[in-house]
Design an enzyme around this catalytic site. Structure first.
Site, PDB file in Angstrom:
ATOM      1  N   ASN A  25      -9.831   1.639   8.940  1.00 58.62           N
ATOM      2  CA  ASN A  25      -9.160   1.259  10.175  1.00 58.62           C
ATOM      3  C   ASN A  25      -9.775   1.960  11.376  1.00 58.62           C
ATOM      4  OD1 ASN A  25      -5.642   0.820  11.055  1.00 58.62           O
ATOM      5  ND2 ASN A  25      -7.394   0.817  12.394  1.00 58.62           N
ATOM      6  N   THR A  26      -9.634   3.303  11.400  1.00 59.36           N
ATOM      7  CA  THR A  26      -9.972   4.053  12.603  1.00 59.36           C
ATOM      8  C   THR A  26     -11.436   3.888  13.006  1.00 59.36           C
ATOM      9  OG1 THR A  26      -8.342   5.678  11.829  1.00 59.36           O
ATOM     10  CG2 THR A  26      -9.716   6.314  13.681  1.00 59.36           C
ATOM     11  N   GLY A  57      -8.486   9.300   8.904  1.00 60.10           N
ATOM     12  CA  GLY A  57      -8.834   9.486  10.300  1.00 60.10           C
ATOM     13  C   GLY A  57      -9.885  10.542  10.582  1.00 60.10           C
ATOM     14  N   ALA A 113      -9.584   5.425   3.248  1.00 59.26           N
ATOM     15  CA  ALA A 113      -9.410   6.579   4.145  1.00 59.26           C
ATOM     16  C   ALA A 113     -10.644   7.475   4.228  1.00 59.26           C
ATOM     17  CB  ALA A 113      -8.225   7.447   3.745  1.00 59.26           C
ATOM     18  N   GLY A 114     -10.912   7.917   5.456  1.00 61.11           N
ATOM     19  CA  GLY A 114     -11.973   8.881   5.695  1.00 61.11           C
ATOM     20  C   GLY A 114     -13.332   8.280   5.992  1.00 61.11           C
ATOM     21  N   LYS A 151       0.875  -1.171   0.000  1.00 67.49           N
ATOM     22  CA  LYS A 151       0.000   0.000   0.000  1.00 67.49           C
ATOM     23  C   LYS A 151       0.909   1.216   0.000  1.00 67.49           C
ATOM     24  CE  LYS A 151      -3.178   2.748   2.726  1.00 67.49           C
ATOM     25  NZ  LYS A 151      -3.965   2.914   3.950  1.00 67.49           N
TER      26      LYS A 151
END
Lengths: 277, 65
Positions: A221-222, A172, A199-200, A111
């Site tokens: 992830n987050t 994040g 992301a996001g 990645k």
């Protein structure tokens, strides 16, 4: 509709193929920020991700076993690993980190992140293309974390990438799809390229929206790791992605401006000819 | 000789990158190495000499997104 239904799974299974490999699901999950290693493990089990993202950091003299413990944990999960180059700001840093990750994790998948700005974590798209070219020449299978810019996407594909990972919003932030118009354009412009939203993403509904737009998978992830209950949230995302994918394949009706009754008007009681005049 | 390992100044007796990994007790660990910004594969560490002022990175697996 038939082309959508046949989009990826020639055997009818609708599995996503990336770099010639069929993925087990359409969720790619990060391994960072969980309250504990055990909660991370249980979240992974609840999400059934196709891929787990991992990273490399300096071996610390203060906790020399941290890396080894994480390696044992993640290896035991039996999920394909995708090392990242998170935190790299130049192509050279990213290339060296990718090479170290290839040896450490035993995979040529990477990645690729080349970060332009620490506040937005926006990709440095020029450095990204440069690093993608070098890594592709070196035999890597590059998963570039990019923006939704069409010309950058084209350059990444020319550089050898066979998948693109545009952001939904900055890493994040949990803001979801900030520019659905541009993402829709990207999808339409590259109909055959696997596109993974990366992301996001903050809520399961964000993931569903991405899948309904026709994106092939979601990396997050987050939103799972920082949920009050990461294990339940992992399951929620898994189901949200499946629902979005199924909705896309089923073919969404287009929105319209004026109301249209769903209940038939024919046979409606209390209506007479005189009412129409 | 004085070198920098993972961002920290250090004096080492090791003559090679492999020797440094042994000196630090990391030789048997799951690690990857770079010298002066360039990746050094594990099997080449014993052949890579250290020089005064070198910067060495020794990385291990970590959580990532």
């Amino acid at each position: 509709m038939s082309t959508r239904l046949a989009a990826n799974g020639k055997d009818g299974s609708d599995r996503l193929s990336v770099y010639g490999e069929l993925l087990a699901s359409r969720l790619l999950l990060g391994t960072a920020l969980y309250p504990s290693p055990d909660i991370m493990r249980r979240a992974v089990e609840a999400a059934s991700p196709a891929v787990l993202t991992v990273s490399l950091r300096r071996e610390s003299s203060r906790d020399a076993e941290a890396g080894q413990r994480f390696w044992e944990l993640v290896r035991g999960l039996g999920v394909r690993l995708l090392p990242n180059t998170a935190g790299c700001h130049t192509p050279r840093e990213a290339i060296t980190t990718a090479q170290m990750g290839r040896e450490l994790f035993g995979t040529d998948w990477v990645k690729l992140e080349v970060i332009a700005n620490d506040d937005t974590l926006q990709p440095d798209v020029l450095g990204l293309v440069e690093a993608a070219e070098a890594l592709s020449r070196d035999g890597f299978k590059v998963f570039p974390y990019c923006t939704e810019d069409l010309s950058v996407a084209a350059r990444l594909l020319s550089a050898g990438c066979q998948v693109l990972m545009p952001w939904a919003s900055p890493i994040g932030t949990a803001r979801g799809l900030m520019n659905p118009y541009a993402l829709r354009s990207l999808r339409a412009y590259f109909p055959e390229t696997p596109l993974i939203i990366d992301a996001g993403i903050g809520a399961p509904s964000h993931a569903t929206q991405a899948m309904e737009l026709g994106f092939d998978a979601v990396l997050l992830n987050t939103a799972v790791a920082k949920a009050d209950d990461p294990i339940a949230m992992a399951a929620a995302f898994s189901q949200a992605i499946e629902a979005g994918r199924l909705g896309y394949r089923a073919g969404l009706m287009p929105p319209r401006d004026m109301a249209s009754p769903s209940t038939p008007l024919a046979g409606l009681a209390f209506r007479y000819e005189s009412h129409a005049s | 000789m004085k070198i920098t390992v993972n961002g920290e100044a250090r004096t080492t007796q090791a003559e090679t990158l492999d020797g440094l990994c042994h000196e630090l007790g990391l030789a048997e660990m799951k690690i990857a190495t770079a010298r002066n910004g360039a990746f050094v594969p594990a099997k080449q560490r014993a052949r890579v000499s250290l020089q005064e002022g070198d910067t060495v990175e020794i990385l291990s697996p970590r959580q990532g997104g």
